[in-house]
Design an enzyme around this catalytic site. Structure first.
Site, PDB file in Angstrom:
ATOM      1  N   CYS A  96      14.622  -2.073   1.375  1.00  9.51           N
ATOM      2  CA  CYS A  96      15.631  -1.748   0.274  1.00  9.51           C
ATOM      3  C   CYS A  96      16.994  -1.879   0.791  1.00  9.51           C
ATOM      4  O   CYS A  96      17.488  -2.864   1.291  1.00  9.51           O
ATOM      5  CB  CYS A  96      15.329  -0.531  -0.186  1.00  9.51           C
ATOM      6  SG  CYS A  96      16.069  -0.563  -2.160  1.00  9.51           S
ATOM      7  N   HIS A 142       9.517  -1.396  -2.005  1.00 11.33           N
ATOM      8  CA  HIS A 142       9.411  -0.331  -1.335  1.00 11.33           C
ATOM      9  C   HIS A 142       7.887  -0.192  -1.031  1.00 11.33           C
ATOM     10  O   HIS A 142       6.983   0.475  -1.681  1.00 11.33           O
ATOM     11  CB  HIS A 142       9.643   1.036  -2.085  1.00 11.33           C
ATOM     12  CG  HIS A 142      11.103   1.325  -2.161  1.00 11.33           C
ATOM     13  ND1 HIS A 142      11.601   2.015  -1.263  1.00 11.33           N
ATOM     14  CD2 HIS A 142      11.917   0.980  -2.921  1.00 11.33           C
ATOM     15  CE1 HIS A 142      12.864   2.194  -1.449  1.00 11.33           C
ATOM     16  NE2 HIS A 142      13.355   1.416  -2.491  1.00 11.33           N
ATOM     17  N   GLU A 167       6.583   1.250   1.453  1.00 15.44           N
ATOM     18  CA  GLU A 167       6.216   2.731   2.051  1.00 15.44           C
ATOM     19  C   GLU A 167       5.436   3.542   1.037  1.00 15.44           C
ATOM     20  O   GLU A 167       4.640   4.509   1.611  1.00 15.44           O
ATOM     21  CB  GLU A 167       7.274   3.354   2.816  1.00 15.44           C
ATOM     22  CG  GLU A 167       8.328   4.069   2.003  1.00 15.44           C
ATOM     23  CD  GLU A 167       9.090   3.225   0.818  1.00 15.44           C
ATOM     24  OE1 GLU A 167       9.797   3.890  -0.099  1.00 15.44           O
ATOM     25  OE2 GLU A 167       9.158   2.086   1.063  1.00 15.44           O
TER      26      GLU A 167
END
Length: 253
Positions: free
Chosen positions: A115, A223, A225
């Site tokens: 990001c 994202h 993660e």
């Protein structure tokens, strides 16, 4: 996950925030969690590393990889040639991220941006950003709804199509279109001259880039993660990053 007895050390750039009246540096747990799940050892990088040139160099020399995480803050626009300011900026993070990117890329150290991390890699290489994608004709609104629960904010939002022959398309679960979450207001306007476009959304927004002539310098706009072990694409991204960091560690004299 790597099988070496020595796991690679991954530096993660931190953000500057306020905790009550106290200046603080923060890092969402989801980033070190994803690094650990993939077989790496996370090491937060504080902004004090900029207090003296040798501090950053000594710290970076210990690392096997660099992770540039997401953040609610935006890069100050003067870094890519625009006037004005950002309501949510983090000048110290800008400086640390750009210095760490320069150090890592000049030494072929593996790098993974997420990001804001993608936007940092773009700006560090001479690119520029759209400051409000939803105000640009032809682009959909890529922002999340902060009023919704986190599970809905990070839910699959749109398809991403990898570019043939890129670094991303070489990963087992990333060669065909796949769905990603979307939690960003800004996006890439022009990539840096040294960057390759790796993927786009259906509206044309650049969703991933890589640095040319580098073994592993990849950044994505979404994202991965978030609950990384539960998503095949996310697992592949972190596994590839940690494997590249392991290879870098083994190549040291």
């Amino acid at each position: 996950m790597m099988t070496d007895s020595v796991k690679p050390l991954i530096g993660i750039v931190m953000c500057q925030n306020m905790t009550g009246p106290h200046p603080a540096q923060t890092l969402h747990n989801k980033y070190p969690d994803a690094v650990v799940a993939a077989g790496g050892v996370p090491l937060p990088l504080p902004h004090q590393l900029l207090d003296a040139p040798e501090l950053l160099a000594q710290s970076m020399a210990l690392l096997d990889g660099l992770l540039l995480p997401g953040s609610p803050s935006n890069i100050e626009p003067w870094h890519y040639g625009e006037a004005g300011s950002e309501a949510h900026s983090d000048p110290a993070r800008d400086r640390l991220a750009f210095a760490a990117i320069t150090w890592a890329t000049s030494r072929q150290m593996p790098l993974f941006g997420i990001c804001r991390g993608l936007q940092e890699l773009v700006v560090a290489n001479g690119g520029a950003l759209h400051r409000q994608l939803h105000q640009v004709k032809g682009f959909q609104d890529h922002r999340e709804d902060p009023a919704r629960p986190l599970s809905q904010q990070y839910a699959a939002a749109h398809l991403v199509t990898p570019e043939p022959g890129g670094l991303l398309s070489q990963l087992p679960d990333c060669h065909a279109p796949f769905t990603v979450n979307s939690l960003h207001a800004q996006g890439v306007r022009t990539p840096g001259p040294q960057l390759r476009i790796e993927a786009r959304a259906a509206d044309g927004v650049i969703e991933a880039v890589s640095l040319r002539h580098h073994p592993f310098a990849l950044a994505v706009q979404w994202h991965p993660e978030w609950q990384s072990e539960q998503n095949p694409v996310s697992r592949q991204l972190f596994a590839a990053f940690i494997q590249a960091a392991s290879d870098y560690h083994r190549s040291r004299p």
